[in-house]
Design a protein around this motif. Sequence first.
Motif, PDB file in Angstrom:
ATOM      1  N   HIS A  91       0.848  -1.182   0.000  1.00  0.00           N
ATOM      2  CA  HIS A  91       0.000   0.000   0.000  1.00  0.00           C
ATOM      3  C   HIS A  91       0.890   1.240   0.000  1.00  0.00           C
ATOM      4  O   HIS A  91       2.043   1.206   0.416  1.00  0.00           O
ATOM      5  CB  HIS A  91      -0.967   0.022   1.189  1.00  0.00           C
ATOM      6  CG  HIS A  91      -0.341  -0.366   2.491  1.00  0.00           C
ATOM      7  ND1 HIS A  91      -0.255  -1.679   2.931  1.00  0.00           N
ATOM      8  CD2 HIS A  91       0.253   0.387   3.453  1.00  0.00           C
ATOM      9  CE1 HIS A  91       0.347  -1.715   4.105  1.00  0.00           C
ATOM     10  NE2 HIS A  91       0.671  -0.483   4.441  1.00  0.00           N
ATOM     11  N   LEU A 113      -6.986   9.176   0.452  1.00  0.00           N
ATOM     12  CA  LEU A 113      -5.562   9.002   0.172  1.00  0.00           C
ATOM     13  C   LEU A 113      -5.299   9.061  -1.329  1.00  0.00           C
ATOM     14  O   LEU A 113      -4.333   9.707  -1.772  1.00  0.00           O
ATOM     15  CB  LEU A 113      -5.095   7.659   0.740  1.00  0.00           C
ATOM     16  CG  LEU A 113      -3.647   7.252   0.457  1.00  0.00           C
ATOM     17  CD1 LEU A 113      -2.666   8.253   1.056  1.00  0.00           C
ATOM     18  CD2 LEU A 113      -3.370   5.842   0.996  1.00  0.00           C
ATOM     19  N   TYR A 138       1.686   5.404   0.783  1.00  0.00           N
ATOM     20  CA  TYR A 138       1.481   6.407   1.830  1.00  0.00           C
ATOM     21  C   TYR A 138       1.309   7.787   1.214  1.00  0.00           C
ATOM     22  O   TYR A 138       1.429   7.969  -0.001  1.00  0.00           O
ATOM     23  CB  TYR A 138       2.665   6.389   2.795  1.00  0.00           C
ATOM     24  CG  TYR A 138       2.861   5.065   3.489  1.00  0.00           C
ATOM     25  CD1 TYR A 138       1.964   4.624   4.459  1.00  0.00           C
ATOM     26  CD2 TYR A 138       3.944   4.239   3.176  1.00  0.00           C
ATOM     27  CE1 TYR A 138       2.158   3.404   5.111  1.00  0.00           C
ATOM     28  CE2 TYR A 138       4.141   3.025   3.813  1.00  0.00           C
ATOM     29  CZ  TYR A 138       3.244   2.603   4.772  1.00  0.00           C
ATOM     30  OH  TYR A 138       3.426   1.397   5.391  1.00  0.00           O
ATOM     31  N   ARG A 139       1.046   8.747   2.076  1.00  0.00           N
ATOM     32  CA  ARG A 139       0.739  10.097   1.606  1.00  0.00           C
ATOM     33  C   ARG A 139       1.920  10.786   0.933  1.00  0.00           C
ATOM     34  O   ARG A 139       1.750  11.747   0.200  1.00  0.00           O
ATOM     35  CB  ARG A 139       0.239  10.954   2.768  1.00  0.00           C
ATOM     36  CG  ARG A 139      -1.214  10.655   3.097  1.00  0.00           C
ATOM     37  CD  ARG A 139      -1.788  11.548   4.178  1.00  0.00           C
ATOM     38  NE  ARG A 139      -3.241  11.551   4.114  1.00  0.00           N
ATOM     39  CZ  ARG A 139      -4.021  10.555   4.522  1.00  0.00           C
ATOM     40  NH1 ARG A 139      -3.462   9.480   5.057  1.00  0.00           N
ATOM     41  NH2 ARG A 139      -5.331  10.624   4.404  1.00  0.00           N
ATOM     42  N   SER A 145       4.753   0.549   1.187  1.00  0.00           N
ATOM     43  CA  SER A 145       5.029  -0.333   2.313  1.00  0.00           C
ATOM     44  C   SER A 145       5.952  -1.455   1.857  1.00  0.00           C
ATOM     45  O   SER A 145       6.275  -1.585   0.677  1.00  0.00           O
ATOM     46  CB  SER A 145       3.726  -0.914   2.859  1.00  0.00           C
ATOM     47  OG  SER A 145       3.096  -1.716   1.864  1.00  0.00           O
ATOM     48  N   THR A 193      -5.458   1.504   4.322  1.00  0.00           N
ATOM     49  CA  THR A 193      -4.915   2.163   5.514  1.00  0.00           C
ATOM     50  C   THR A 193      -5.388   1.368   6.725  1.00  0.00           C
ATOM     51  O   THR A 193      -6.080   0.354   6.590  1.00  0.00           O
ATOM     52  CB  THR A 193      -5.415   3.614   5.620  1.00  0.00           C
ATOM     53  OG1 THR A 193      -6.839   3.598   5.854  1.00  0.00           O
ATOM     54  CG2 THR A 193      -5.130   4.392   4.335  1.00  0.00           C
ATOM     55  N   GLU A 194      -5.045   1.832   7.909  1.00  0.00           N
ATOM     56  CA  GLU A 194      -5.477   1.137   9.117  1.00  0.00           C
ATOM     57  C   GLU A 194      -6.994   1.093   9.236  1.00  0.00           C
ATOM     58  O   GLU A 194      -7.553   0.197   9.878  1.00  0.00           O
ATOM     59  CB  GLU A 194      -4.878   1.811  10.355  1.00  0.00           C
ATOM     60  CG  GLU A 194      -3.375   1.619  10.489  1.00  0.00           C
ATOM     61  CD  GLU A 194      -2.825   2.235  11.759  1.00  0.00           C
ATOM     62  OE1 GLU A 194      -3.624   2.875  12.489  1.00  0.00           O
ATOM     63  OE2 GLU A 194      -1.618   2.078  12.034  1.00  0.00           O
ATOM     64  N   SER A 250      -8.909   3.826   1.366  1.00  0.00           N
ATOM     65  CA  SER A 250      -9.078   5.261   1.560  1.00  0.00           C
ATOM     66  C   SER A 250      -9.133   6.004   0.226  1.00  0.00           C
ATOM     67  O   SER A 250      -8.111   6.168  -0.445  1.00  0.00           O
ATOM     68  CB  SER A 250      -7.933   5.819   2.415  1.00  0.00           C
ATOM     69  OG  SER A 250      -7.977   7.231   2.458  1.00  0.00           O
ATOM     70  N   ASN A 276      -4.764   1.106  -1.821  1.00  0.00           N
ATOM     71  CA  ASN A 276      -4.911   2.309  -1.004  1.00  0.00           C
ATOM     72  C   ASN A 276      -5.427   1.954   0.384  1.00  0.00           C
ATOM     73  O   ASN A 276      -6.181   2.707   0.997  1.00  0.00           O
ATOM     74  CB  ASN A 276      -5.834   3.323  -1.679  1.00  0.00           C
ATOM     75  CG  ASN A 276      -7.234   2.767  -1.963  1.00  0.00           C
ATOM     76  OD1 ASN A 276      -7.374   1.569  -2.231  1.00  0.00           O
ATOM     77  ND2 ASN A 276      -8.248   3.611  -1.930  1.00  0.00           N
TER      78      ASN A 276
END
Length: 420
Positions: free
Chosen positions: A134, A176, A136-137, A142, A168-169, A173, A166
């Motif tokens: 995935h 994102l 990140y911003r 990852s 996220t926890e 998203s 995309n």
Amino acid sequence: MFIYTVKEGDSLFSIGRKYEVSYQSIMTLNGITNTNIVPGQSIAIPQSVYNVQPGDSFYTISQMTYVPVESLMATNNFWNPYQLTVGMRLKIPELPSYPINSMGYVTIRTPEKDKELIQLLSPLISYIPLFEYHFYRDGSLSDLNDETAIQTAKNNHSAPIATITNLTESGFSGELVHEVLNSPELRNRLIENIFSLLSTKQYMGVNIDFEGVHADDRDLFSGFLRLLSERLKPHGYITSVAIPPKTSDEIPWLLGYDYGGIGSAVDLVFIMAYDWHHAGGVPGPVAPIEQVRNTIEYAINRMNSKKVILGFPRYGYDWTLLEGNEYSGKAISSLEATRRAMNYQVPIFYSQQHQAPWFQYQDNKGRTHVVWFEDSRSFAAKMLLVREYRLRGMGAWQIGLEFPQAPSLMLKFFNIKKVI
């Protein structure tokens, strides 16, 4: 192979005797370890000859074998369908060859488990998307312990491709995606990081699985896929995408997906033709055939059918009825669904409208459960759609979910083409 539906009073022994095949081989093909089958259960029969039973006709045998009546009659030198009599042995002809590319997602677990699973099923899989990386911003990616899975796939002539999501926890998203794609700098950084990942780990391509894309980002998403493909193609990498099923342009939560723009940008389109009913909703068929058909027709009017990989679910949902007529669902594999019907000794029903099996049971706390899932019959119905609409192939989420009859069904309906 043909598919038999269990009737009241049947046993595995009586079914085996009826069709001259051992009950042990029936159990092996269907992945069952107990003999307590239930009415309505679909049983794949490992036999290339069909023994005519009382009440059979060429039409009913055609429905069980998925071979046209005309082919059955011609193969067995019949000119009059009314000459069929009990005890006759009919050869089941092979279907005309239909070559496809197949795609099977693998969720990375441990190197040992990944290797075992890929070695087992790779003979039937052209592309293996490994799940998942995935972003990140800041456009970075990852990490994933996928080296063993990549090498095992290659050793078994299946093309490993990296799945980029995309996630996220808190789940997928759309925000994102919006943030990164609306920044040319972040978008380009993400593309370069994907290119670097493929080249460093020696992947053969990428699978983009961005879910919940906002309507306002529709063109940006298609544009991102085009830029990504332009970056990867000169180096021999394929660009594929997983997209939700659409049947019209009027579905508000799917406005972010322009099937035409997406189809023109990428090499392969995996349509996630499932989850019309899901864990968070009311019980119902996961992949009803009428919706799958409508999705295919919508798609091939906007993209080349030879880019379309139709996604099959290897799972269903077990919904528990709670107080206030509320439901809580949990995903289970197709095999686990069958086991639950057998364990609770409840009949399995089959919706002809949706081409999907379902059943109900009460657990040891007295709670009512409703289960919809996929079986050999529902899979076969979708495989016929792949042939009917001349699609590129079929794929599955995910091959770690147990569906023992799937390999035999794939070999019956398709000729699997490898790409490496």
